[in-house]
Design a protein around this motif. Structure first.
Motif, PDB file in Angstrom:
ATOM      1  N   ALA A 157      30.450  98.164  39.047  1.00 42.77           N
ATOM      2  CA  ALA A 157      29.600  97.588  38.010  1.00 42.77           C
ATOM      3  C   ALA A 157      29.732  98.341  36.692  1.00 42.77           C
ATOM      4  O   ALA A 157      29.579  97.760  35.619  1.00 42.77           O
ATOM      5  N   LEU A 158      30.038  99.633  36.766  1.00 36.69           N
ATOM      6  CA  LEU A 158      30.170 100.431  35.551  1.00 36.69           C
ATOM      7  C   LEU A 158      31.429 100.074  34.763  1.00 36.69           C
ATOM      8  O   LEU A 158      31.468 100.238  33.541  1.00 36.69           O
ATOM      9  N   PHE A 159      32.461  99.630  35.475  1.00 37.00           N
ATOM     10  CA  PHE A 159      33.739  99.328  34.821  1.00 37.00           C
ATOM     11  C   PHE A 159      33.904  97.846  34.515  1.00 37.00           C
ATOM     12  O   PHE A 159      34.901  97.448  33.920  1.00 37.00           O
ATOM     13  N   ARG A 160      32.960  97.027  34.945  1.00 34.72           N
ATOM     14  CA  ARG A 160      33.156  95.580  34.950  1.00 34.72           C
ATOM     15  C   ARG A 160      33.452  95.014  33.568  1.00 34.72           C
ATOM     16  O   ARG A 160      34.317  94.160  33.409  1.00 34.72           O
ATOM     17  N   SER A 161      32.761  95.469  32.545  1.00 28.57           N
ATOM     18  CA  SER A 161      32.900  94.828  31.231  1.00 28.57           C
ATOM     19  C   SER A 161      33.340  95.779  30.125  1.00 28.57           C
ATOM     20  O   SER A 161      33.326  95.411  28.954  1.00 28.57           O
ATOM     21  N   GLU A 162      33.724  97.006  30.486  1.00 29.55           N
ATOM     22  CA  GLU A 162      34.034  97.990  29.455  1.00 29.55           C
ATOM     23  C   GLU A 162      35.508  98.073  29.102  1.00 29.55           C
ATOM     24  O   GLU A 162      35.866  98.687  28.093  1.00 29.55           O
ATOM     25  N   PHE A 163      36.389  97.512  29.923  1.00 30.39           N
ATOM     26  CA  PHE A 163      37.816  97.683  29.705  1.00 30.39           C
ATOM     27  C   PHE A 163      38.514  96.333  29.697  1.00 30.39           C
ATOM     28  O   PHE A 163      38.211  95.460  30.515  1.00 30.39           O
ATOM     29  N   ASP A 164      39.476  96.177  28.778  1.00 29.57           N
ATOM     30  CA  ASP A 164      40.286  94.969  28.726  1.00 29.57           C
ATOM     31  C   ASP A 164      41.527  95.143  29.582  1.00 29.57           C
ATOM     32  O   ASP A 164      41.885  96.258  29.988  1.00 29.57           O
ATOM     33  N   ASN A 165      42.210  94.034  29.819  1.00 32.06           N
ATOM     34  CA  ASN A 165      43.405  94.059  30.672  1.00 32.06           C
ATOM     35  C   ASN A 165      44.658  94.267  29.815  1.00 32.06           C
ATOM     36  O   ASN A 165      45.550  93.426  29.757  1.00 32.06           O
ATOM     37  N   ASN A 166      44.718  95.413  29.150  1.00 28.93           N
ATOM     38  CA  ASN A 166      45.909  95.760  28.377  1.00 28.93           C
ATOM     39  C   ASN A 166      46.349  97.165  28.772  1.00 28.93           C
ATOM     40  O   ASN A 166      45.561  97.948  29.333  1.00 28.93           O
ATOM     41  N   PRO A 167      47.616  97.533  28.505  1.00 24.65           N
ATOM     42  CA  PRO A 167      48.128  98.827  28.985  1.00 24.65           C
ATOM     43  C   PRO A 167      47.297 100.029  28.537  1.00 24.65           C
ATOM     44  O   PRO A 167      47.075 100.955  29.325  1.00 24.65           O
ATOM     45  N   LEU A 168      46.820 100.021  27.296  1.00 26.90           N
ATOM     46  CA  LEU A 168      46.056 101.159  26.799  1.00 26.90           C
ATOM     47  C   LEU A 168      44.742 101.318  27.561  1.00 26.90           C
ATOM     48  O   LEU A 168      44.388 102.426  28.003  1.00 26.90           O
ATOM     49  N   ASP A 169      44.020 100.214  27.748  1.00 28.24           N
ATOM     50  CA  ASP A 169      42.748 100.282  28.467  1.00 28.24           C
ATOM     51  C   ASP A 169      42.946 100.597  29.946  1.00 28.24           C
ATOM     52  O   ASP A 169      42.116 101.281  30.559  1.00 28.24           O
ATOM     53  N   LEU A 170      44.025 100.090  30.532  1.00 32.43           N
ATOM     54  CA  LEU A 170      44.286 100.374  31.944  1.00 32.43           C
ATOM     55  C   LEU A 170      44.576 101.855  32.151  1.00 32.43           C
ATOM     56  O   LEU A 170      44.137 102.454  33.143  1.00 32.43           O
ATOM     57  N   ARG A 171      45.331 102.464  31.229  1.00 35.27           N
ATOM     58  CA  ARG A 171      45.586 103.904  31.332  1.00 35.27           C
ATOM     59  C   ARG A 171      44.292 104.699  31.138  1.00 35.27           C
ATOM     60  O   ARG A 171      44.042 105.683  31.840  1.00 35.27           O
ATOM     61  N   PHE A 177      38.898 107.159  36.269  1.00 34.79           N
ATOM     62  CA  PHE A 177      38.808 107.201  37.733  1.00 34.79           C
ATOM     63  C   PHE A 177      38.991 108.627  38.236  1.00 34.79           C
ATOM     64  O   PHE A 177      38.191 109.146  39.016  1.00 34.79           O
ATOM     65  N   PHE A 178      40.092 109.265  37.802  1.00 35.02           N
ATOM     66  CA  PHE A 178      40.427 110.592  38.315  1.00 35.02           C
ATOM     67  C   PHE A 178      39.431 111.645  37.828  1.00 35.02           C
ATOM     68  O   PHE A 178      39.130 112.604  38.544  1.00 35.02           O
ATOM     69  N   LYS A 179      38.904 111.461  36.633  1.00 41.86           N
ATOM     70  CA  LYS A 179      37.920 112.404  36.120  1.00 41.86           C
ATOM     71  C   LYS A 179      36.627 112.313  36.939  1.00 41.86           C
ATOM     72  O   LYS A 179      36.054 113.335  37.340  1.00 41.86           O
ATOM     73  N   ILE A 180      36.165 111.088  37.202  1.00 40.20           N
ATOM     74  CA  ILE A 180      34.923 110.894  37.964  1.00 40.20           C
ATOM     75  C   ILE A 180      35.096 111.363  39.405  1.00 40.20           C
ATOM     76  O   ILE A 180      34.263 112.109  39.939  1.00 40.20           O
ATOM     77  N   SER A 181      36.185 110.946  40.048  1.00 36.56           N
ATOM     78  CA  SER A 181      36.383 111.323  41.455  1.00 36.56           C
ATOM     79  C   SER A 181      36.583 112.830  41.589  1.00 36.56           C
ATOM     80  O   SER A 181      36.132 113.441  42.568  1.00 36.56           O
ATOM     81  N   GLY A 182      37.249 113.452  40.593  1.00 39.72           N
ATOM     82  CA  GLY A 182      37.432 114.900  40.641  1.00 39.72           C
ATOM     83  C   GLY A 182      36.109 115.635  40.600  1.00 39.72           C
ATOM     84  O   GLY A 182      35.887 116.602  41.344  1.00 39.72           O
ATOM     85  N   LYS A 183      35.205 115.166  39.750  1.00 39.76           N
ATOM     86  CA  LYS A 183      33.885 115.796  39.659  1.00 39.76           C
ATOM     87  C   LYS A 183      33.077 115.567  40.939  1.00 39.76           C
ATOM     88  O   LYS A 183      32.368 116.455  41.408  1.00 39.76           O
ATOM     89  N   LEU A 184      33.193 114.358  41.515  1.00 38.44           N
ATOM     90  CA  LEU A 184      32.460 114.069  42.752  1.00 38.44           C
ATOM     91  C   LEU A 184      32.978 114.920  43.910  1.00 38.44           C
ATOM     92  O   LEU A 184      32.192 115.462  44.709  1.00 38.44           O
ATOM     93  N   GLY A 234      41.554  98.471  41.952  1.00 41.55           N
ATOM     94  CA  GLY A 234      42.983  98.652  42.141  1.00 41.55           C
ATOM     95  C   GLY A 234      43.428  99.911  42.855  1.00 41.55           C
ATOM     96  O   GLY A 234      42.641 100.658  43.442  1.00 41.55           O
ATOM     97  N   LEU A 235      44.756 100.146  42.766  1.00 42.17           N
ATOM     98  CA  LEU A 235      45.397 101.229  43.505  1.00 42.17           C
ATOM     99  C   LEU A 235      44.974 102.606  42.999  1.00 42.17           C
ATOM    100  O   LEU A 235      44.816 103.536  43.784  1.00 42.17           O
ATOM    101  N   ALA A 236      44.790 102.728  41.683  1.00 41.29           N
ATOM    102  CA  ALA A 236      44.424 104.044  41.135  1.00 41.29           C
ATOM    103  C   ALA A 236      43.112 104.535  41.736  1.00 41.29           C
ATOM    104  O   ALA A 236      42.993 105.698  42.140  1.00 41.29           O
TER     105      ALA A 236
END
Length: 304
Positions: A157-171, A177-184, A234-236
């Motif tokens: 729900a946090l990511f649902r509307s904040e990012f567009d489907n373009n290469p810059l936003d996907l990166r 993802f990795f920042k949040i999971s690393g902290k968790l 996704g996979l990431a």
């Protein structure tokens, strides 16, 4: 003297002495023996467990039950601990939490709701801002019941509307993802606690098996309500969690008269919902599954 010291080093530096024995992983009961057996004892500490499913499958129900089960003593599978519930899905299901608490076997004088701390989440940036405060809260929490369970409902729900489907936003999204999971994972390891996050599903439209030809866990069983689905983000994100549980539901037609027809020869039928929990991947146990039901008393497995 040097020969004696060398001999002594050879005696002490043996493989047996160098072997570091890992700490046993404590697990938090789900509150149901059938589900615990399916999960190899419950939800493990020092790990991030993800619960995936479509809306209405029972993800939040399971999370609420875990918030209560964590308060049970270790002799009954709990952690003797308080919990932190970070929710992005509104409104907070407080009435259901009250109902589940009344069905749990807590002793007189113990109010289980006092051991559950709640904080709303508005966005991904809000979650990142909250994480240092969470660490400080867990570290400085003075009680006989330390915080040893963190639930985020839901991460998608946090990511649902904040990012567009373009290469810059996907990166940028993958970096988040990795920042949040690393902290968790750091919190889970540092304080020996369990982290549970919920995730949603999206329809799987790729003609090949898996996502972009890659299998993520047991994708063959990801069917819910007659649709082929896969976990959102996704996979990431799949590489950011240690365990993934998938909740599915399907309708089935069953007879109401055990094969005995009425006077017209027609057998009365009705439709019922069958729900199933699948363990898609975990580092310590193989893929498995079990049927479950959701009742007034809670989320429980079914022996078949």
């Amino acid at each position: 003297m040097s020969e004696s010291l060398s001999r002594r080093c050879c005696q002490t530096m043996t493989p047996e002495n160098l072997l570091v024995r890992p700490r046993p992983t404590q697990k938090c009961t789900t509150g149901c023996p059938v589900l615990d057996r399916c999960l190899g004892g419950g939800i493990p500490c020092r790990s991030v467990t993800e619960v995936v499913g479509e809306s209405g499958c029972g993800k939040t129900q399971l999370c609420l039950q875990l918030l209560l089960s964590a308060q049970l003593p270790p002799s009954r599978g709990g952690l003797s601990a308080s919990s932190l519930y970070l929710h992005s899905e509104f409104p907070l299901p407080l009435r259901r939490l009250h109902q589940l608490s009344r069905a749990r076997p807590f002793g007189p004088g113990h109010d289980p709701l006092e051991g559950i701390f709640v904080h709303p989440l508005q966005s991904v940036d809000h979650l990142l801002d909250v994480m240092p405060k969470v660490e400080s809260f867990v570290e400085n929490f003075k009680s006989q019941f330390p915080v040893r369970l963190i639930v985020i409902d839901s991460i998608a729900a946090l990511f649902r509307s904040e990012f567009d489907n373009n290469p810059l936003d996907l990166r940028r999204r993958s970096s988040m993802f990795f920042k949040i999971s690393g902290k968790l994972k750091l919190l889970a390891e540092k304080f020996d606690l369990a982290v549970v996050v919920t995730n949603q599903v999206v329809d799987l439209v790729a003609p090949n098996e898996g996502i972009n030809g890659l299998r993520i866990g047991n994708l063959g069983c990801l069917v819910s309500s007659g649709r082929r689905v896969c976990a959102a983000l996704g996979l990431a994100w799949a590489n950011c969690v240690n365990l993934r549980l998938f909740l599915s539901r399907d309708k089935e037609i069953v007879s109401t008269m055990n094969g005995v027809g009425d006077e017209c020869g027609c057998e009365p039928m009705h439709c019922r919902t069958r729900r199933r929990l699948h363990l898609l991947f975990a580092p310590h146990i193989p893929d498995t599954s079990c049927e479950y039901v959701i009742t007034r008393e809670g989320f429980s497995g079914v022996c078949r």
